[in-house]
Design an enzyme around this catalytic site. Structure first.
Site, PDB file in Angstrom:
ATOM      1  N   THR A 197      42.152  39.848  40.775  1.00  0.00           N
ATOM      2  CA  THR A 197      43.299  40.138  41.603  1.00  0.00           C
ATOM      3  C   THR A 197      43.629  41.578  41.273  1.00  0.00           C
ATOM      4  O   THR A 197      43.270  42.057  40.213  1.00  0.00           O
ATOM      5  CB  THR A 197      44.477  39.217  41.186  1.00  0.00           C
ATOM      6  OG1 THR A 197      44.104  37.876  41.415  1.00  0.00           O
ATOM      7  CG2 THR A 197      45.743  39.537  41.942  1.00  0.00           C
ATOM      8  N   ARG A 225      41.866  26.988  50.183  1.00  0.00           N
ATOM      9  CA  ARG A 225      42.702  27.083  48.986  1.00  0.00           C
ATOM     10  C   ARG A 225      43.448  28.417  48.956  1.00  0.00           C
ATOM     11  O   ARG A 225      42.890  29.473  49.212  1.00  0.00           O
ATOM     12  CB  ARG A 225      41.830  26.957  47.742  1.00  0.00           C
ATOM     13  CG  ARG A 225      42.576  27.133  46.415  1.00  0.00           C
ATOM     14  CD  ARG A 225      42.449  28.534  45.868  1.00  0.00           C
ATOM     15  NE  ARG A 225      43.006  28.637  44.507  1.00  0.00           N
ATOM     16  CZ  ARG A 225      43.145  29.790  43.853  1.00  0.00           C
ATOM     17  NH1 ARG A 225      42.750  30.917  44.410  1.00  0.00           N
ATOM     18  NH2 ARG A 225      43.664  29.818  42.646  1.00  0.00           N
ATOM     19  N   GLY A 227      45.952  30.703  46.381  1.00  0.00           N
ATOM     20  CA  GLY A 227      46.411  30.838  45.000  1.00  0.00           C
ATOM     21  C   GLY A 227      47.840  31.349  44.925  1.00  0.00           C
ATOM     22  O   GLY A 227      48.619  31.218  45.872  1.00  0.00           O
ATOM     23  N   THR A 248      48.147  37.853  37.605  1.00  0.00           N
ATOM     24  CA  THR A 248      46.724  37.581  37.823  1.00  0.00           C
ATOM     25  C   THR A 248      46.283  36.476  36.871  1.00  0.00           C
ATOM     26  O   THR A 248      46.623  36.511  35.691  1.00  0.00           O
ATOM     27  CB  THR A 248      45.861  38.832  37.584  1.00  0.00           C
ATOM     28  OG1 THR A 248      44.478  38.440  37.516  1.00  0.00           O
ATOM     29  CG2 THR A 248      46.219  39.531  36.280  1.00  0.00           C
ATOM     30  N   GLY A 249      45.574  35.481  37.405  1.00  0.00           N
ATOM     31  CA  GLY A 249      45.125  34.416  36.513  1.00  0.00           C
ATOM     32  C   GLY A 249      44.839  33.141  37.268  1.00  0.00           C
ATOM     33  O   GLY A 249      44.597  33.168  38.471  1.00  0.00           O
ATOM     34  N   GLY A 251      45.550  30.688  39.408  1.00  0.00           N
ATOM     35  CA  GLY A 251      46.616  30.651  40.400  1.00  0.00           C
ATOM     36  C   GLY A 251      47.401  29.358  40.426  1.00  0.00           C
ATOM     37  O   GLY A 251      48.626  29.362  40.600  1.00  0.00           O
TER      38      GLY A 251
END
Lengths: 331, 331
Positions: A197, A225, A227, A248-249, A251
């Protein structure tokens, strides 16, 4: 002589009072950006590759900072920084977006204005070169906050936002990752390398905060999907009363934890400082749930936080004191 | 004789200890539901129409309550209450969904489990009879939290969720509203009658909270607009540490204000009670921004709040004391 000095001082004071810009120069500006968090392993990072990442991060953070230094808005600064990261093939957003299970690219983005709490979010885009520009158009030119799919691209066309053919988003490296992911899937192996991201947060001379985030999602994702990025309060949030956050990670964990707004809420209701609030949410709450990732944040004083619970996060910042940081690994 | 009594008491105590249900009966259960907030005018509400709305609300709240009374989970209770409201043509969700600008129905829903913070959200559906069931399947059967459009319907097919042809959602009244909205649009008149959502929140005997929300969106909407319903933290949120919330109103304002999580955050970080937190957010913060709507909420003690800043909200509740409320107008 004394009278001359007195008049000179009075004149200088009058001139100073008539120059809001001179006064404004005392207001701090600050910016932080990220290019994704995750398992960034030193062994796979060649010196050349590391240099390319650091250069791209530096370019983006300096471009945003120049806008702030010249009196531009935090919204312009985060839009420009994210646009540059979207245009780089190194990051999973815009040009470097990963491929879905169907071999397509599906892009999401969001932006929020901390002064007005206006926000714009878009998801499921296939043809928008710079999703962050469309998110901003949704915020500024529509009555809505959140648009998805074909409808969002219809709005993009009406707004003169640049669409590109699907193959613009093709990069050999991301295509290979999809093939690898499919193979791991067939072998029932766990997926790796899933984060990615880009984002930016900024404080401008007027004291306004803004946040922007953009992503290509998960490699090999299905089912439309979405996030955390376009979920206001999860991946993106800005409020002059607290902070601007871009996340960021994983989601799904960031949505369930309402990460970005939770950091702001801890500052507003529990008197936490930015760094402390971000550390509690990313370092404790998310870790307890099993969610990996990080956030960047800036508060109204120009303090910057870049917090992660992963081995690395591509990141850069220039805080209120002009201190510059460009880093990849957590340690 | 004394020994006999002692043995009898010991036996009874052992029996009681082996009956968690008997102990659990002391735990309160509570449920609240809504069928949308907005400008519900008394002049347009015939006695017959009012009776139909009250009956539908009563049926749904009693159905959810029966599940809780018999030891069922709050997740089952809110799913069933929302399913019944979706199946009623009276409410803007499922069967009674409004039409988009293109003359289609586009449905969104979300559910959240306050015990685990698991969540499921779906948006942009055209063929799913009960969107709340798909949201629940996303939560329980997928690795994701949020799915949209064709991808979400693909997942529905894989999960054996019932799809229906588009004309299932046709109701003469909603179709007429679209025609009216188009005429107002041509005449550049402001849109009215824009709210409409259904939702439920519940506390079960195990002390677990859950929230569920479902909507057909805005009449005459375009651009794949998504409102607050599937945005976890905005229209739907549940956390055993605080409350379960389902919202209805100007979706854009509810997203920007992160309404549902903001209520929970004020309870967790500022020690606010449910009613107080909901009133601050709906009655003050949203009003200051210009956003209309309401929320229903339940906390872990079985307190119920039903708060709105609009002239009405279709709503019903049965709190921990068994007190029943079924109402339409604010006053």
């Amino acid at each position: 002589m004394t009278r001359l000095v007195t008049r000179l001082v009075a004149t200088l004071m009058a001139v100073a009072a008539s120059l809001p810009a001179a006064q404004a120069a005392d207001q701090p500006v600050a910016i932080a950006i990220h290019g994704g968090a995750g398992t960034i392993s030193r062994s796979q990072m060649t010196a050349e590759r590391e240099k390319a990442y650091l250069a791209a991060l530096q370019d983006a953070v300096e471009a945003g900072h120049r806008i702030l230094e010249s009196g531009g808005s935090s919204l312009d600064a985060v839009t420009e920084a994210v646009r540059l990261l979207e245009d780089s093939p190194l990051f999973n957003a815009g040009k470097g977006a990963v491929f879905t299970h169907d071999g397509r690219n599906e892009l999401d983005a969001a932006i929020m204005d901390g002064a007005t709490l206006n926000a714009g979010a878009v998801a499921g885009l296939h043809h928008v070169r710079n999703p962050i520009q469309l998110a901003r158009a949704v915020m500024e030119k529509s009555a809505h906050v959140f648009m998805v799919g074909d409808g969002a691209e219809e709005f993009a066309l009406e707004q003169g936002i640049r669409l590109v053919p699907r193959d613009y988003f093709y990069t050999e490296e991301r295509w290979q990752r999809l093939q690898n992911a499919r193979e791991r899937e067939r072998a029932a192996l766990p997926q790796t390398d899933k984060f990615g991201t880009v984002g930016a947060v900024a404080l401008d001379r007027a004291g306004n905060l803004a946040a922007a985030t953009s992503t290509g999602g998960l490699t090999n994702k299905r089912y439309g999907r979405i996030g955390d990025v376009p979920v206001i309060g999860a991946g993106t949030y800005a409020n002059n009363a607290a902070c601007a956050i871009s996340a960021t990670g994983d989601g799904e964990y960031f949505i369930r934890s309402v990460v970005a707004y939770d950091i702001a809420a801890r500052m507003m209701y529990a008197d936490a400082k930015l760094e402390q609030a971000a550390t509690e949410v990313i370092g404790t709450k998310l870790v307890d749930m099993g969610g990996g990732g990080g956030v960047i944040g800036v508060d109204r004083y120009g303090n910057v936080a870049m917090v992660m619970n992963t081995p690395g996060m591509y990141r850069a910042s220039i805080d209120a004191n002009g201190q510059r940081v460009v880093r990849i690994f957590a340690d």
